[in-house]
Design a protein around this motif. Structure first.
Motif, PDB file in Angstrom:
ATOM      1  N   ARG A  63       0.838  -1.215   0.000  1.00 22.27           N
ATOM      2  CA  ARG A  63       0.000   0.000   0.000  1.00 22.27           C
ATOM      3  C   ARG A  63       0.865   1.254   0.000  1.00 22.27           C
ATOM      4  O   ARG A  63       0.545   2.247  -0.659  1.00 22.27           O
ATOM      5  N   GLU A 298      -5.078   0.847  -2.322  1.00 20.18           N
ATOM      6  CA  GLU A 298      -4.841  -0.422  -3.016  1.00 20.18           C
ATOM      7  C   GLU A 298      -3.410  -0.910  -2.833  1.00 20.18           C
ATOM      8  O   GLU A 298      -2.510  -0.101  -2.592  1.00 20.18           O
ATOM      9  N   LYS A 299      -3.238  -2.220  -2.962  1.00 22.00           N
ATOM     10  CA  LYS A 299      -1.887  -2.764  -2.857  1.00 22.00           C
ATOM     11  C   LYS A 299      -1.253  -2.794  -4.244  1.00 22.00           C
ATOM     12  O   LYS A 299      -1.848  -3.312  -5.179  1.00 22.00           O
TER      13      LYS A 299
END
Ligand SMILES: [Zn+2]
Length: 527
Positions: A63, A298-299
């Motif tokens: 992240r 979001e990763k």
């Protein structure tokens, strides 16, 4: 300078305080209506694992990478800084893979992947000794900085790090140097050849060199206590301090330098924008923003290969080993200052596992720095509580020595302090008054229901670190008779795992074994 933290309650106060300075400093630039050069510093500190924490809700370097790319897209002059403490302690670092203990290798891989620019040494960087740290430094694609960390053998800086670096952004020059807290010599495994100098003395040596190299703005990348950071701000004339160590979100100011510290494990990413005049090179203002690193971020998929590499280990850590019916209190600020239900539970496990009269565990050994909500307990939860997996030993001590050990453990209690030596106990009930002189604070001590007898002999369970190696300066235990040594003693995390899995569900309660007589009215920080 103008200081502006987005959404900060303090913005107004700081803005008012600094209005006069701000007006004086910024007039020149405004007259020329030129855009200052913006240099963005990204900050994380005290990151022990690269996957998310808090049941996946916070942190995670995948992240952080997403945020880093986004911010770099908006600010081309970006430096990604890490303020220390990463290679230890963690379960990953203590795991053996391919016949070798990881000892922080996995974190260096993560930092290399994420594109870190500079890191300063934290105290925990020395937990595996200086040679392992040298190896980690060699593996790093980024630069480590530690201007007050010396190798006595060579007379040079430890691991041949640079004293400082100077970076040019659109014609303005920024100097950066690193500092580590001297206390590391006592709390970690620096060995006989490492020396750590006073931060202000190091700054007095380095800052003129950085100025001579043409830097107009100086950043101190530190791993110090807040009081040391504030002293540094006053003694050194640095422009901004990017720090760590406390695991608390801190935004402070001393001298003319703001000091920033994120909590830990990348739960936040700090963005500090330095606005520097093109014509004068003067730092005109600072804007900052603390980005939460949470489920809304979001990763980045670029991080996936590293997760895949350690997949088996990560999965085994997610394994559920039991349940808790109550919240388990293991925050550092709690286990280092007062009795908690989990500290009691762990101390009881220590005592039972060796069948000792009493157990003593230094609060700083309970590492999770978290609370586990009622529900599942994973292997990671348990191992995070005791990541060093110390051996528990059993020694024989006199009542007088036991009292001296407890007094030592209580000697660091003070407003704003979180002493690692704070004594969590089992088989003992004690009361103390922190207003009394350190060394004479106990007001009562009972061992298994009877007043402590200085002449009686007691068996004591403690970690090999505290009992045999004088860890946290518990030197009074060092020469005690050893009944169960480290070769035969159980490993602390193993017995804790066993206790929880055999119980199925645990519900530990604090039973009032530790009483602080002076319920301090003023427990606020005094730094
Ligand atoms: Zn630290």
């Amino acid at each position: 300078m103008i200081f502006n933290r987005v959404n900060s309650r303090r913005t107004t106060v700081i803005a008012v305080i600094l209005l006069a300075t701000a007006l004086a400093n910024s007039t020149a630039a405004q007259n020329k209506s030129e855009c200052p050069v913006r240099v963005t510093l990204l900050q994380v500190n005290d990151v022990y694992q690269f996957v998310p924490v808090d049941l996946g809700k916070s942190g995670g370097l995948a992240r952080v990478l997403t945020l880093r790319k986004k911010i770099m897209g908006e600010s081309r002059n970006t430096l990604f800084l890490f303020s220390g403490d990463t290679i230890s302690p963690s379960i990953e670092s203590n795991t053996v893979q391919d016949g070798k203990m990881l000892q922080g290798r996995q974190m260096i891989e993560a930092w290399n992947l994420i594109g870190l620019d500079y890191a300063t040494f934290g105290n925990h960087e020395f937990d595996f000794g200086p040679d392992v740290l040298r190896e980690r430094v060699r593996e790093s694609k980024f630069k480590w900085l530690g201007a007050n960390v010396f190798d006595k053998k060579t007379g040079k800086l430890f691991a041949d790090t640079q004293e400082f670096v100077v970076r040019d952004f659109e014609g303005v020059k920024i100097g950066i140097f690193g500092l580590l807290l001297p206390e590391t010599l006592k709390t970690s495994q620096t060995g006989p050849d490492v020396e750590i100098g006073e931060p202000c003395a190091a700054a007095a040596r380095v800052v003129p060199k950085i100025r001579a190299a043409g830097a107009q703005v100086i950043v101190a990348l530190t791993h110090l206590s807040m009081s040391e950071d504030k002293q540094l701000a006053r003694c050194s004339g640095v422009d901004v301090i990017i720090g760590g160590h406390e695991h608390t979100l801190l935004e402070s100011m001393a001298g003319h330098a703001p000091i920033f510290k994120m909590t830990s494990d990348a739960r936040e990413l700090g963005q500090i924008d330095l606005n520097i005049s093109r014509s004068t090179g003067k730092l005109e203002s600072i804007d900052w923003k603390i980005w939460p690193v949470d489920e809304n971020v979001e990763k980045d998929t670029d991080f996936a290969p590293l997760i895949a590499k350690y997949n088996d280990l990560l999965n085994s850590l997610d394994q559920v080993v039991g349940q808790t019916a109550v919240k388990l209190e293991m925050k550092s600020e709690d286990v280092r200052t007062r009795e908690t239900n989990m500290a009691d539970f762990i101390a009881d496990v220590y005592r039972r596992s060796t069948d000792a009269d009493v157990a003593l565990i230094n609060g700083g050994s309970i590492r999770a720095d978290s609370e586990i909500e009622p529900g599942k307990i994973t292997r990671r939860d348990v191992l995070s509580a005791l990541p060093y997996n110390n051996r528990i030993v059993k020694i024989e001590v006199s009542g007088a020595t036991l009292r001296a050990a407890l007094e030592h453990g209580l000697s660091g209690v003070a407003p704003g302090e979180q002493p690692g030596r704070f004594p969590q106990v089992s088989g003992v009930r004690y009361a103390y008054d922190a207003r009394l002189k350190p060394g004479a604070r106990l007001t009562s001590v009972a061992v298994n229901g009877k007043p402590l007898d200085p002449n009686q002999t007691y068996t004591l369970a403690a970690s090999a670190y505290v009992a045999l190696r004088g860890g946290d300066s518990y030197d009074m235990l060092r020469n005690a008779k050893i009944l169960v040594g480290p070769d035969n003693g159980p490993a602390e995390a193993d017995v804790l795992l066993k206790e929880i899995s055999s119980a199925g569900t645990i519900a530990p309660r604090s039973d009032g074994r530790i009483t602080r007589v002076d319920v301090a009215k003023d427990q606020t920080n005094c730094r």
